[in-house]
Design a protein around this motif. Structure first.
Motif, PDB file in Angstrom:
ATOM      1  N   TRP A   5       0.808  -1.219   0.000  1.00 33.93           N
ATOM      2  CA  TRP A   5       0.000   0.000   0.000  1.00 33.93           C
ATOM      3  C   TRP A   5       0.840   1.268   0.000  1.00 33.93           C
ATOM      4  N   SER A   6       2.159   1.122   0.128  1.00 28.30           N
ATOM      5  CA  SER A   6       2.941   2.332   0.393  1.00 28.30           C
ATOM      6  C   SER A   6       2.858   3.328  -0.769  1.00 28.30           C
ATOM      7  N   ARG A   7       2.760   2.795  -2.006  1.00 28.75           N
ATOM      8  CA  ARG A   7       2.655   3.727  -3.126  1.00 28.75           C
ATOM      9  C   ARG A   7       1.348   4.526  -3.038  1.00 28.75           C
ATOM     10  N   ASP A   8       0.254   3.785  -2.758  1.00 29.45           N
ATOM     11  CA  ASP A   8      -1.043   4.447  -2.634  1.00 29.45           C
ATOM     12  C   ASP A   8      -1.055   5.431  -1.464  1.00 29.45           C
ATOM     13  N   LEU A   9      -0.393   5.069  -0.395  1.00 26.15           N
ATOM     14  CA  LEU A   9      -0.327   5.983   0.756  1.00 26.15           C
ATOM     15  C   LEU A   9       0.401   7.262   0.358  1.00 26.15           C
ATOM     16  N   ASN A  10       1.477   7.113  -0.428  1.00 24.49           N
ATOM     17  CA  ASN A  10       2.203   8.295  -0.904  1.00 24.49           C
ATOM     18  C   ASN A  10       1.266   9.243  -1.652  1.00 24.49           C
ATOM     19  N   ILE A  11       0.426   8.629  -2.518  1.00 26.36           N
ATOM     20  CA  ILE A  11      -0.486   9.459  -3.307  1.00 26.36           C
ATOM     21  C   ILE A  11      -1.532  10.107  -2.406  1.00 26.36           C
ATOM     22  N   LEU A  12      -2.003   9.323  -1.416  1.00 27.73           N
ATOM     23  CA  LEU A  12      -3.059   9.823  -0.537  1.00 27.73           C
ATOM     24  C   LEU A  12      -2.608  11.054   0.256  1.00 27.73           C
ATOM     25  N   THR A  13      -1.297  11.153   0.524  1.00 23.91           N
ATOM     26  CA  THR A  13      -0.827  12.319   1.272  1.00 23.91           C
ATOM     27  C   THR A  13      -1.073  13.605   0.496  1.00 23.91           C
ATOM     28  N   ARG A  14      -1.226  13.507  -0.852  1.00 19.49           N
ATOM     29  CA  ARG A  14      -1.494  14.725  -1.648  1.00 19.49           C
ATOM     30  C   ARG A  14      -2.963  15.076  -1.673  1.00 19.49           C
ATOM     31  N   GLY A  44      -6.558   6.969  -9.685  1.00 20.47           N
ATOM     32  CA  GLY A  44      -7.000   5.584  -9.730  1.00 20.47           C
ATOM     33  C   GLY A  44      -6.808   4.806  -8.442  1.00 20.47           C
ATOM     34  N   VAL A  45      -6.599   5.522  -7.305  1.00 24.99           N
ATOM     35  CA  VAL A  45      -6.472   4.822  -6.025  1.00 24.99           C
ATOM     36  C   VAL A  45      -7.865   4.531  -5.481  1.00 24.99           C
ATOM     37  N   ALA A  46      -8.084   3.312  -5.026  1.00 26.74           N
ATOM     38  CA  ALA A  46      -9.374   2.962  -4.424  1.00 26.74           C
ATOM     39  C   ALA A  46      -9.384   3.501  -2.994  1.00 26.74           C
ATOM     40  N   VAL A  47      -9.703   4.787  -2.885  1.00 27.41           N
ATOM     41  CA  VAL A  47      -9.498   5.497  -1.626  1.00 27.41           C
ATOM     42  C   VAL A  47     -10.277   4.874  -0.478  1.00 27.41           C
ATOM     43  N   ARG A  48     -11.555   4.574  -0.747  1.00 25.36           N
ATOM     44  CA  ARG A  48     -12.407   4.050   0.304  1.00 25.36           C
ATOM     45  C   ARG A  48     -11.846   2.750   0.886  1.00 25.36           C
ATOM     46  N   GLU A  49     -11.494   1.839  -0.010  1.00 20.70           N
ATOM     47  CA  GLU A  49     -10.959   0.545   0.432  1.00 20.70           C
ATOM     48  C   GLU A  49      -9.633   0.750   1.166  1.00 20.70           C
ATOM     49  N   LEU A  50      -8.830   1.655   0.618  1.00 24.69           N
ATOM     50  CA  LEU A  50      -7.536   1.921   1.240  1.00 24.69           C
ATOM     51  C   LEU A  50      -7.727   2.454   2.658  1.00 24.69           C
TER      52      LEU A  50
END
Lengths: 296, 317
Positions: free
Chosen positions: B197-206, B215-221
């Protein structure tokens, strides 16, 4: 948290206690833990006890008819349970205390919070503060209570009987081979007694050397590893702590090898009252069993 | 210095601390010598090894949970304890201590308290209407506050004899840590789960919007990361009591040392969290040995200056 005076102060207090002892000139004055005398014109008729062991003392000297109220956990003798209750010793209910209209409040220096004592003094109450730290405090405090409640003869009888029994035990066990012992007050964190505690003094009476030695706090948290390294000959505890399983796996420990793990009777060894002598006796019997079980 | 190299150094530091903790005990530096080899070996294997592993596992779990929670909340002040899990665990454990139950029951009490708090937060946050991140977090925060009040009440009502045990538990104490294997295997499992998940977490910080557009499944993440952090916190708290500060400190230290990329920051936070708790426990056991201190109190004392120094250095750069 129980606050205890460091040993040097204890020694100083002891000295002051001895110097200005109870055989002072004025028979209506008694000393207390801060060495200030407390004088009364006539014996107290309505006493409130702020410690279970002081309640026991009042009953022992037959001054129970003078008790107006007691602190929570004053459960010995049975009749003490029926007396008016003023709440826990660390935060007594001041309103209820006032309503009892005491002419004397008896408290102990390490249990009753100083703020409460100050507040009660401001309110104009007479307060006697017992030290209740050492085995030899008990007869002095019994006599002081006898003086304050007008039961000096009964108090003298109980005090001298206690002192005589203690002396007998001391002499009897002075020549027995010394054992190394550890007393567990609480398992988690592991809390024990330092040499200044009356439980450690009781161990000394029975010829048990406390492996903990002198500590700044009388009830320090201790390392399990240090206990194992000290290789005690007997392990002791009293309820509510009673978990010995942690020690049984150390099969090389002399105490475990000789099955010298003893649960002492509840309360009697934890309360610096007249029944403490029974606790000391039970402790000495445990020490005898440990000696009997040891391989020569 | 290259960032992966720093990570490697952090690993080496953790290993060094582990060995030191095994070699040093309450009787000073003790390494087996032939006369009493048996008892020395038993002390090292049965007393020190489980304890130091428990320390590492608890610290690592809190470091991981803290890093994830800080991303989820996008709040640098967040630490794993805002989820309410530790409050639940503390209530369970303190009740067990108050009732005079044996040590095993304290662990079970902590575990069931943590589970109850977790279920309560999920049930309350998962009501009708749109799910928002604020709802989940605020539920946790409010529950944590309520449980904090309950804990204070328990402390006020506790008898003198139980009080020290309760305070040590609240400050974080490893002397009664249960077998560390659960926490250790939990740490390994959760770390393996978190790494992808670390890549998606990186994106989520923005921010959520850009994450969605990428394209990140934010809810599931969010749900996954929340559950992961909650389980990690629960395991850590059951092991070491509510040892404070490390869940806040370790992720920040990791980001300062290896950068904000979570592919490095997550393992960094785990290693740093584990090292900090091992160091704190080593000091707690030895500073005034054989008397013992609670590790949690030491941790904040050593952690805060390290953090401030690094922060200062970063600001001057």
């Amino acid at each position: 948290m129980i606050h205890r005076t460091p040993p040097s102060w204890g020694a100083l207090f002891g000295l002051l206690f001895a110097l200005s002892g109870l055989a002072s000139a004025d028979p209506r004055c008694v000393t207390q833990s801060d060495a200030a005398p407390l004088c009364i014109e006539e014996p107290a008729r309505r006493v409130v006890s702020l410690a279970p062991h002081l309640t026991e003392m009042l009953f022992a000297i037959e001054a129970q008819d003078r008790i107006a109220g007691v602190v929570e956990r004053s459960d010995y003798p049975e009749e003490a349970r029926r007396l008016a209750n003023v709440g826990p010793f660390h935060s007594p209910d001041l309103e209820r205390l006032l309503a009892l209209r005491p002419d004397l409040i008896v408290s102990w220096s390490t249990g009753t919070p100083a703020a409460h004592i100050a507040r009660l003094r401001e309110l104009g109450f007479k307060i006697w503060i017992a030290r209740s730290e050492h085995l030899d405090d008990i007869p002095d405090e019994l006599r002081a209570l006898g003086m304050l409640t007008g039961h000096p003869a009964e108090a003298e009888r109980v005090a001298s009987s206690y002192a005589r029994d203690l002396q007998t035990l001391r002499q009897h066990y002075a020549t027995r081979p010394a054992l190394k012992g550890f007393y567990e007050i609480w398992p988690q964190p592991l809390i024990t007694v330092g040499d200044g505690h009356f439980i450690a003094e009781s161990m000394r009476v029975c010829g048990i050397l406390n492996i903990v030695g002198a500590t700044a706090s009388n009830t320090p948290s201790w390392s399990e590893e240090a206990v194992i390294r000290a290789a005690p000959d007997l392990l002791l505890t009293s309820p509510p702590a009673r978990d010995f399983e942690r020690w049984r796996r150390w099969t090389a420990l002399p105490a475990v090898r000789n099955n010298a793990l003893f649960v002492m009777p509840p309360d009697v060894l934890m309360r610096p009252g007249p029944r403490l002598i029974d606790g000391v006796r039970a402790l000495c019997e445990a020490a005898d069993k440990a000696r009997a079980g040891m391989q020569p | 210095m290259k960032r992966p190299l720093i990570l490697l150094l952090l690993g080496a530091f953790a290993a060094l601390l582990l060995l030191t903790s095994l070699a040093v005990g309450s009787a000073g530096l003790v390494w087996p010598h032939e006369t009493s080899w048996n008892i020395e070996r038993q002390i090292i294997l049965e007393l020190r090894l489980p304890r130091v592993l428990a320390a590492f596992a608890a610290g690592g779990l809190l470091g991981l949970a803290g890093a994830v929670i800080q991303v989820l909340t996008r709040n640098p002040l967040a630490d794993p304890y805002i989820l309410g899990i530790s409050g639940g665990a503390a209530t369970g454990a303190l009740l067990a201590i108050l009732l005079g139950l044996p040590v095993l029951m304290q662990h079970l009490g902590a575990a069931s308290g943590a589970l109850a708090a977790l279920l309560l937060v999920i049930a309350l946050a998962h009501g009708e209407g749109a799910w928002t991140r604020h709802r989940l977090l605020l539920t946790g925060v409010v529950l944590a506050a309520a449980l904090g009040a309950l804990i204070t009440l328990l402390l006020a009502l506790a008898p003198e004899s139980a009080l020290r045990g309760m305070l040590f538990w609240l400050m974080g104490d490893l002397s009664g840590a249960p077998a560390p294997w659960y926490a250790l295997s939990g740490l390994a499992l959760l770390a393996l789960l978190a790494m992808p998940w670390s890549r998606d977490l990186n994106i989520l910080t923005r921010g959520e919007a850009s994450a969605l557009s990428l394209g990140v499944a934010v809810r599931e993440l969010r749900w996954g990361a929340y559950l992961l952090a909650a389980v990690a916190t629960a395991l850590a708290v059951i092991t070491a009591g509510s040892i404070g500060f490390v869940g806040l400190l370790a992720p920040h230290l990791a980001r300062l040392l290896v950068g904000a990329d979570h592919r490095l920051a997550l393992p960094g936070a785990i290693l740093l969290g584990g090292s900090l708790v091992m160091l704190a426990d080593l000091l707690a056991r030895t500073v005034i040995a054989p008397q013992q201190l609670p590790a949690g109190a030491i941790l904040a004392l050593i952690g805060a200056p390290i953090f401030l120094a690094l922060l200062y250095r970063e600001a001057r750069r």
